[in-house]
Design a protein around this motif. Structure first.
Motif, PDB file in Angstrom:
ATOM      1  N   VAL A 138      13.048  57.891   1.776  1.00 30.40           N
ATOM      2  CA  VAL A 138      14.078  56.857   1.928  1.00 30.40           C
ATOM      3  C   VAL A 138      14.667  56.581   0.551  1.00 30.40           C
ATOM      4  O   VAL A 138      13.941  56.201  -0.377  1.00 30.40           O
ATOM      5  CB  VAL A 138      13.508  55.564   2.539  1.00 30.40           C
ATOM      6  N   VAL A 150      26.772  56.972   6.603  1.00 26.14           N
ATOM      7  CA  VAL A 150      25.880  55.819   6.770  1.00 26.14           C
ATOM      8  C   VAL A 150      26.531  54.626   6.109  1.00 26.14           C
ATOM      9  O   VAL A 150      27.201  54.739   5.073  1.00 26.14           O
ATOM     10  CB  VAL A 150      24.491  56.100   6.169  1.00 26.14           C
ATOM     11  N   ASP A 163      24.864  51.628   5.209  1.00 22.89           N
ATOM     12  CA  ASP A 163      24.019  50.882   4.263  1.00 22.89           C
ATOM     13  C   ASP A 163      23.862  51.654   2.973  1.00 22.89           C
ATOM     14  O   ASP A 163      24.125  52.860   2.903  1.00 22.89           O
ATOM     15  CB  ASP A 163      22.643  50.608   4.880  1.00 22.89           C
ATOM     16  N   TYR A 189      27.813  59.542   2.018  1.00 21.38           N
ATOM     17  CA  TYR A 189      27.291  60.872   2.332  1.00 21.38           C
ATOM     18  C   TYR A 189      26.268  61.241   1.255  1.00 21.38           C
ATOM     19  O   TYR A 189      26.540  61.087   0.049  1.00 21.38           O
ATOM     20  CB  TYR A 189      28.408  61.901   2.382  1.00 21.38           C
ATOM     21  N   TYR A 209      19.156  55.290   2.931  1.00 22.71           N
ATOM     22  CA  TYR A 209      19.175  56.319   3.978  1.00 22.71           C
ATOM     23  C   TYR A 209      17.869  57.089   3.940  1.00 22.71           C
ATOM     24  O   TYR A 209      17.316  57.417   2.869  1.00 22.71           O
ATOM     25  CB  TYR A 209      20.345  57.277   3.763  1.00 22.71           C
ATOM     26  N   LYS A 210      17.383  57.404   5.130  1.00 23.25           N
ATOM     27  CA  LYS A 210      16.156  58.172   5.263  1.00 23.25           C
ATOM     28  C   LYS A 210      16.512  59.639   5.506  1.00 23.25           C
ATOM     29  O   LYS A 210      17.181  59.967   6.481  1.00 23.25           O
ATOM     30  CB  LYS A 210      15.315  57.646   6.428  1.00 23.25           C
ATOM     31  N   ASN A 238      23.404  64.113   5.713  1.00 27.97           N
ATOM     32  CA  ASN A 238      23.927  63.425   6.901  1.00 27.97           C
ATOM     33  C   ASN A 238      25.330  63.924   7.205  1.00 27.97           C
ATOM     34  O   ASN A 238      26.140  64.143   6.292  1.00 27.97           O
ATOM     35  CB  ASN A 238      23.944  61.904   6.694  1.00 27.97           C
TER      36      ASN A 238
END
Length: 1598
Positions: free
Chosen positions: A864, A904, A906, A882, A909-910, A900
């Motif tokens: 994360v 996202v 936030d 990204y 990101y995990k 990703n």
């Protein structure tokens, strides 16, 4: 640059455009400008599928506009006949649209010049050198064509202009009917449908209230049906006329129209009667007054769809998206549907691609259902179109090779430094544009070619503008700015075949008007045509009209070489062209133009170039030589004639221009005319007659062109021309076709679809659809207005060509709306519709890279990550991130991979599917609607392994805000890795930025559960860093990344969140920031949690201000509200709403929601001097919009003969006056106030005794005013008690003169007054001394003279008399002196003196506080003016304090004296002394009486005298004669008997007895002598003496 009309129509060539390089440059510039338009068309490509619908909407809009104009004309003329005429006009407009009138192109018009080739035979110029450039050869008057419309003349009001327009249309249509003008069947059918639709639309627009809606809708339907029937009949008649090609006379046409009008009126009256009988006709189906409009918006923007629906019952509106009903609750915050006052709105928030759809508004009631559609297209921003630079040759090369004068090839690079920016000037000022030119490599003696351009046309040096090249700097200087100088200026630097250029816009504002409200000056005054007889002048209308419509223009001329200006036209002309006559052949002139409106005449324009009054066609036959070169005057001589031949008729006669002010004729000279010069005579006649009249009888025309004035507007004429010379007058030419006097050039239609777009932080790009069917278009004017201000400012003062313009000089962060109007020679079009509002700020760009990538949690196959958002967001909200990653093996990084696919939102990101124990590097890129930004710097290496620690991981996204000199707010997000147990709290640590790591100190002893903390107790000016640690049951985890360093200071200009309650009761929190970055944004939060999706709040941000509005403030809204500013160093503020603040805000909201006008004084009534009645009240303040309604007994009353109203807005006083109160005026009076939303009222009830009393008082005041017209009493009779205790009756008189008499009466009996009254002081008095009961009565005083009389009465009886006596007694009591002590023989007396005494004054005596008991020893009394208390034979018991009380009937007045001590001893001693003296005096011997002073007795008589003697003991008695003791004898005897009586007797008196006698009495207490004289006379002697005295008297008389 588009050419003037005369350059397009006539083959003229200017040698200055032959330069090949310049033509190449122009063509290239034109091609690139056209290529730049590709983006404009590309952005609109999505709408191609709806172009047909758009054309239908445009047609419907034009029909609605025509119907609106039709309604105005109908109301202005108040005539059904004029209404029918306007319908014909509307049909004629539709006919014009349906016959090949195409829309103008949407391409951006370039500034390149398009010049036609030169004429085959160029004739030599006869002008001076200065005029050769300005007068092209072979000019002819151009032909203007266009639809015929009416332009109103000079009128004072809009209503007069509407009436004039309607009257003209009616007259024109009558003439058209007489001439049998017909249209095609198709146009007639379209006319019928257009008229019916227009009638319905116009009537629907009149809806105001719900009840009015129902009635008006029914009327609209039935009236529309009747009118459609009438129009249908009319159309059928028209079709029949077309098939039969019949012609009707004017009489027949008028009769038929009159019959139709009569029938229409009868039908309308019948329909109105039936509507009253049948109320069911009021119901009607829904109809859209305003349909929703399609929109194209950027992603993340909001869009609103509006519509307005009429119908009865009131329709219910439902919104659909792609035929699916919109559910507001299913998507909270996404859709907002509102319906207020008949306006229905659908608002779509934060549009995304899925919102692109077709939206439908469905209106339904019991009569039916109707739908209206609109499309919404959501676009993604892709950046501005990047235009390539203009290069000659190979455009891909940044540098090119050129051949220098020395013959070798060089590679040049041209740069511009210190460049001029967008500039703003004002008329009359000076301005310089310049920049430094850097050319590398530098070659000596090889200077670049510098050329300046304005709007693509080369700028040549003149008296207005000069150019300068100093070797490294190019300058363009304006010595006197004019609006003609406004435009896009380009400097082009050429080195060989390579060049670079730079452009910026120059704006020229109008000079200050000399007369307030006067229009600005026109511009571009040029000569279109010149000959011997006249010169046609044209100009451009100004953008600023001064607030009032421009009524026309005055043209001034001045002969070159003089300073004398003269006005060419007596009445203003509205057409922007005018032929100037009255010129002297061969002279040169300059011209200027002034605009005029109702406020006055504006400043003049810049003067034109000099123009000579010469005929170009005759130049070959003239010889000239300049006689005065400095004036430009030319002496003209003609060739000698050979022989006289009568000239033939002119040929090719035509009307080249026709306006409402003049008509221009043009013809060719006759072929048969000889060798001498010829003159022309112009003739006219009314159409349909052969009555020819010569126009120029006195002054023959020398040129084959002529301008005719003083023609009747709207009238039809024919014209012809004759030639003449010395041989005679020739035959006339063929007559022209019938010409109607009026403007043939239409005013252009307003532009459409005004679309503003962001450009820079001070400019906005405005684009629009060009006016359709516009002829001879000069350009467009653009205006801007700050939203809500209502004030429009021009963006350009020189009309611009093309459908796109950049408006500069706007305020950053402010919201503007724009509008555009077109202009040609006929005038300025109506304004376009206002554009959507746009906020002025820089165009959005991609965000900067994120920073501080850290690992928040690690697993066996995933990690994360967390990071901080970019410093610069690019002017738009960041929509996502990204993440890329790569493996690092033995320190060697691999290739990047995408973590990703979907962004996202936030800052964490995990990343899954990683390899255990593998080392990775990461980078993050942010994205907004402008696109994806640059990726961040590569992170440090992180190993993918399972974290087995029990404590929590580090909190992330730690940031600070609300920085002040002693505090700040720290916020963070919970750790991703919570450890083995959940996180239970947080610890915050702080240290100074330069301190060591062992200097960290905790700010909270106990863990806090919130993810924010307000840090207190900071030192001002000290820099700090902060960190956060999470804690669970296992312990405290790792600290977060550091936040800071941050300096504890309150920055200058820091502002706090302010709560506001507006006039509608809406509660909002407001924040303003003056230190925003260009891309800063406001973020609101509650308890430091974002409120973006809260349905209870609404946030609006404009510029540097933001506002968060509570939709329904309640207990659930309690908390801390904060606002942070992005892209700043912690700028923010917060506001706490607790229970007390909530109560205060709700009470304040209620007060503002239902405001009242504060009343300072309630409604009251007063009687004025003449008996007028004044009702008045006073408010605290009144604005200019305050309205007052006057209500009497629930009915509104208005100003008239009975009522006069007045409002003083400065003092807030509202008044109403009535001359007289009558019985019917009894009732309730109310003043109702309306000031915007605020209301107020005040009521006064005048009923019963209250009203009767007021009415009686008003009548009394009226009589008083009548009384005061003659001598009268200013103050009526009254009394006054003087200081001497007298009563003074007085009155004050006024309006008297010398002849005025005054008479006093008491009980109707005149009182004689000794003194004569003096009226100098206006006071009359009557003094009554020692007033008492006898003076009681009725007193009256009368004033009289020839003007009338007045009287005043004063009753001094009963209670009035008692009151006066009380005042008199009071005055007497106040005049009493202090008590004094006096000893007497009887005892001691206490007394006080007064002015005078009345029995009404009661006297009471007190001894030591006890009333004195009166006895024979103690007595009270009044002697004269003395009031006394007598104490006989005083004893020691009489000592003490004595009080005398004088009671006037109301009040007691006291005097005090102390009779004790020394005062008593002295008084008692004096009493003893006086007592003894009194005893002695009492017993002293004395003669009590009986003896006379003189006794006269005749001789011989007996004398007997007796007297009484007193004394104790009995006194001794003796007699004296002549002061000697008298010895008694027989002749004179004395006797004393009983001790009381003494006798004196003389018997037979003789003269010897005459003398002085005395009686002496004496005892032990004293003695007394009583003297008397005895005189004895003889009677004979007395007679003798009398005779002697008589004789002596006679002698003296002689």
């Amino acid at each position: 640059m588009s050419l003037s009309y005369y350059q397009k129509l006539h083959q003229h060539y200017d040698s200055s455009y032959r330069n090949r390089d310049l033509r190449t440059t122009m063509s290239q510039y034109q091609q690139e400008k056209k290529s730049s338009a590709i983006y404009t068309h590309g952005s609109a490509a999505y709408s191609s599928r709806s172009s047909a619908a758009h054309r239908q909407e445009s047609k419907a809009f034009s029909q609605a506009s025509t119907a609106s104009y039709q309604q105005q004309a109908s109301r202005a003329t108040e005539s059904t006949h004029a209404f029918a005429a306007s319908r014909k006009t509307a049909s004629a407009y539709d006919y014009g649209y349906s016959h090949g009138l195409t829309d103008s192109s949407l391409m951006l018009e370039d500034y390149s010049s398009k010049l036609s080739p030169q004429a085959k035979r160029a004739k030599k110029s006869l002008l001076s050198g200065e005029e050769k450039e300005n007068l092209p050869s072979d000019y002819v008057v151009p032909i203007f064509s266009g639809r015929q419309v009416h332009v109103s003349g000079i009128t004072d009001t809009e209503e007069e202009r509407i009436k004039e327009a309607a009257a003209y249309i009616a007259q024109r249509n009558l003439l058209a009917s007489e001439e049998g003008i017909t249209a095609s069947k198709q146009s007639a059918v379209s006319k019928q449908s257009a008229v019916s639709k227009q009638s319905a639309v116009s009537k629907q627009s009149a809806v105001s209230k719900q009840s009015a809606v129902s009635k008006q809708s029914a009327v609209s339907k039935q009236s529309s049906a009747s009118k459609q029937s009438s129009v249908s009949k009319q159309s059928t008649s028209t079709l029949h006329q077309e098939e039969a090609f019949e012609k009707k006379s004017r009489k027949v046409a008028i009769r038929e129209k009159a019959e139709r009008l009569s029938l229409t009126k009868t039908l309308e009256e019948t329909e109105a009667f039936h509507r009253k009988l049948n109320e069911d006709h009021l119901l009607h189906a829904p109809e859209f007054v305003i349909k929703p409009r399609s929109h194209t918006v950027w992603e993340k923007e909001n869009v609103k769809l509006h519509c307005s629906v009429s119908g009865w019952p009131e329709p219910r509106v439902t919104w659909y998206k792609n035929q699916v009903p919109i559910n507001v609750h299913a998507n909270p915050g996404k859709y907002i549907i509102e319906s207020r006052y008949g306006m229905h709105t659908l608002e779509i928030n934060a549009c995304d691609f899925e919102d692109t759809a077709q939206y439908r508004a469905s209106a339904m009631n019991v009569k039916g259902e109707l739908s209206a559609y609109a499309s919404v297209v959501v676009k993604r921003y892709k950046g501005e179109f990047d235009e390539t630079r203009f290069h000659a040759g190979v455009s891909t090369l940044p540098l090119s090779f050129a051949v220098t004068p020395y013959g070798y090839a060089s590679k040049f690079e041209i740069h511009f430094d210190d460049k001029f920016d967008v500039s703003f000037g004002r008329e009359g000022e000076t301005m310089s544009l310049g920049c430094r030119v850097v050319i590398t490599p530098e070659i000596k003696h090889f200077q670049p070619e510098i050329q300046w351009y304005r709007n693509g046309a080369p700028v040549s040096p003149s008296k207005w503008v000069q150019t300068l090249w100093s070797g490294d700097r190019a300058t363009l200087t304006f010595s006197h700015l004019n609006k003609e100088d406004e435009g896009l200026y380009t400097i082009r630097v050429r080195m060989g075949e390579y060049y670079e250029q730079y452009s910026a816009y120059v704006f020229v504002r109008d000079a200050d008007a000399e007369i307030e409200g006067a229009p600005a000056s026109p511009l571009d005054v040029v000569c279109l045509d010149a000959n011997k007889d006249y010169i046609i002048i044209s100009w451009k209308q100004p953008a600023v009209d001064g607030g009032s419509p421009i009524l026309g223009y005055f043209i001034d001329k001045c002969e070159v070489g003089t300073d004398s200006w003269s006005q060419c036209n007596d009445t203003p002309v509205k057409f922007a062209r005018f032929p100037v006559t009255g010129l002297i052949e061969g002279r040169s002139y300059i011209f200027r133009v002034r605009a005029v409106n109702k406020n006055g005449i504006g400043l003049p324009s810049r003067v034109s170039e000099p123009v000579a009054a010469l005929d170009p066609a005759e130049k070959a036959r003239l010889k000239s030589r300049p006689s005065a070169p400095w004036t430009g005057q030319i002496i003209v001589t003609e060739e000698e004639p050979t022989e006289g031949i009568v000239p033939g008729p002119p040929t090719d006669l035509s009307v080249t221009e026709a306006t409402r002010s003049y008509v221009v004729l043009s013809w060719k000279p006759p072929g048969q005319r000889g060798h001498e010069g010829i003159l022309y005579f112009v003739e006219k006649c009314d159409a349909g007659t052969e009555n020819w009249q010569r126009v120029n009888t006195e002054l023959p025309v020398k040129s084959p062109r002529f301008a005719l004035f003083d023609l009747a507007e709207g009238k039809s004429y024919r014209f012809r021309v004759r030639c003449s010379n010395s041989a005679g007058v020739g035959e006339p030419s063929e007559a022209t076709e019938v010409t109607v006097v009026g403007d043939k050039l239409d005013i252009p239609k307003p532009p459409g679809k005004i679309i503003p777009s962001r450009n820079t932080d001070t400019s906005v790009i405005v684009s629009w659809e060009e006016s359709k069917d516009a002829k001879e278009l000069v350009g467009y004017y653009i205006e801007a207005s700050v939203v809500g201000s209502g004030k429009w400012e021009p963006c350009n003062n020189n009309p611009v060509k093309g459908p796109r313009f950049t408006c500069h000089g706007l305020a950053t962060g402010q919201s503007y709306i724009f509008r555009v109007r077109a202009v040609n020679a006929a005038g300025l079009s109506e304004y376009s519709q206002d554009s959507e509002a746009i906020e002025v700020k820089a165009a959005i760009a991609a965000p900067s890279p994120p920073c501080d990538i850290t690992c928040l949690e690690s697993f066996r196959d995933s990690m994360v990550l967390g990071w901080k958002q970019p410093d610069k967001t690019g002017g738009a909200e960041i929509t996502g991130y990204y993440v890329n990653y790569r493996e690092v093996i033995d320190g060697v990084p691999g290739r990047w991979r995408e973590a990703n696919i979907k962004a996202v939102s936030d800052e964490a990101y995990k990343i899954s599917n990683l390899k255990e124990n593998m080392v990775y590097q990461f980078q993050v890129a942010a994205m907004n609607i402008a696109g994806l930004g640059e990726p961040s710097a590569v992170s440090q290496c992180f190993k993918c392994e399972e974290w087995t620690i029990a404590v929590p991981g580090p909190p992330h996204n730690v940031k600070y805000s609300e920085v002040r000199k002693t505090s700040l707010v720290l916020q963070w997000k919970p750790p991703i890795h919570s450890g083995r147990t959940p996180v239970t709290g947080y610890f915050v640590d702080l240290k100074e930025a330069n301190a060591k790591d062992d200097q960290w100190r905790g700010l909270n002893k106990a863990a806090i559960k919130n993810t924010y903390l307000r840090v207190q107790g900071l030192k001002e000016g000290v820099s700090y860093v902060l960190r956060v640690r999470a804690v669970n049951q296992a312990g405290v985890g790792k600290p977060s990344d550091l936040a800071g360093p941050v300096v504890a200071e309150t920055r200058p200009g820091t502002k706090e969140v302010v709560v506001n309650v507006d006039d509608d009761g809406v509660i909002s929190l407001n924040f303003e920031c003056d230190q925003m970055a260009p891309n800063s944004q406001f973020n609101w939060s509650k308890d430091y949690v974002s409120t973006e999706d809260s349905p209870r709040l609404e946030v609006e941000s404009k510029g540097n201000k933001t506002k968060m509005t509570f939709k329904d403030l309640g207990t659930e809204d309690l908390g801390i509200y904060s606002c942070d500013v992005t892209d700043t160093d912690g700028i923010g503020s917060s506001y706490l709403i607790d229970e007390e603040e909530l109560k205060r805000l709700l009470a304040l909201s209620q007060e503002h929601k239902f405001p009242t006008v504060p009343i300072k004084s309630e409604l009251a009534v007063e009687i004025l001097e003449k008996g007028q009645v004044r009702f008045w009240m006073q408010a605290e303040k009144l604005s200019g919009n305050t309205k007052v309604s006057y209500i009497f007994n629930d009915k509104e009353i208005f100003e008239g003969p009975k009522y006069k109203m007045h409002i003083d807005r400065n003092t807030g006083i509202i008044e109403m006056f009535m001359e007289k109160l009558q019985d019917e005026d009894e009732g309730t009076y109310t003043f109702q106030l309306q000031d915007g939303k605020a209301t107020g009222h005040s009521t006064l009830v005048l009923i019963g005794d209250v009203y009767k009393k007021l009415q009686k008082e008003a009548e009394f005041q009226r009589q008083e005013w009548i009384r005061k017209q003659g001598p009268h009493f200013a103050e009526y009779l009254s009394w006054e008690v003087t200081g001497e205790c007298n009563v003074l009756l007085k009155c004050k008189v006024a309006n008297i003169k010398k002849e005025t008499h005054i008479v006093w009466y008491k009980d109707e009996r005149e009182i004689s007054v000794d003194e004569k009254h003096d009226f100098k002081d206006g006071i009359c008095t009557l003094l009554i001394t020692e007033f008492s009961k006898k003076d009681a009565g009725i007193y009256e005083v009368i004033l009289k003279d020839d003007r009338g009389k007045d009287k005043s009465r004063l009753k001094l009886v009963d209670e009035a008399f008692k009151e006066l006596m009380t005042e008199v007694c009071k005055t007497i009591a106040l005049s009493a002196t202090d008590l004094k002590i006096q000893s007497t023989a009887e005892g001691i007396r206490l007394y006080s003196s007064v002015t005078y005494y009345l029995d009404d004054l009661k006297v009471n005596w007190f001894h030591n506080g006890t009333p004195v008991k009166y006895t024979d020893r103690v007595k009270s009394g009044v002697t004269g003016e003395q009031i006394w208390l007598q104490i006989n034979e005083p004893t020691p018991n009489d000592k003490g304090k004595y009080v005398m009380e004088l009671f006037d009937g109301k009040t007691g007045h006291r005097k005090t004296v102390d009779l004790s001590g020394q005062a008593y001893d002295e008084a008692f001693a004096e009493f003893q002394r006086l007592k003894q003296a009194a005893i002695a005096e009492k017993n002293r011997a004395r003669v009590v009486g009986g003896l006379p002073d003189v006794v006269t007795i005749q001789e011989g008589k007996a004398l007997n005298l007796t007297c009484i003697v007193w004394g104790d003991p009995t006194p001794e008695v003796s007699w004296l004669k002549n002061e000697k003791p008298l010895v008694p004898d027989d002749h004179c005897s004395v006797k004393f008997e009983a001790g009381k009586t003494a006798y004196f007797t003389v018997s037979g008196v003789s003269t010897a007895d005459s003398g002085k006698y005395g009686l002496v009495v004496k005892n032990k207490y004293g003695s007394e002598i009583s003297d008397f004289t005895i005189s004895v006379f003889i009677p004979e002697e007395e007679a003798r003496k009398a005779t002697e005295q008589a004789q002596k008297g006679n002698k003296k008389a002689k």
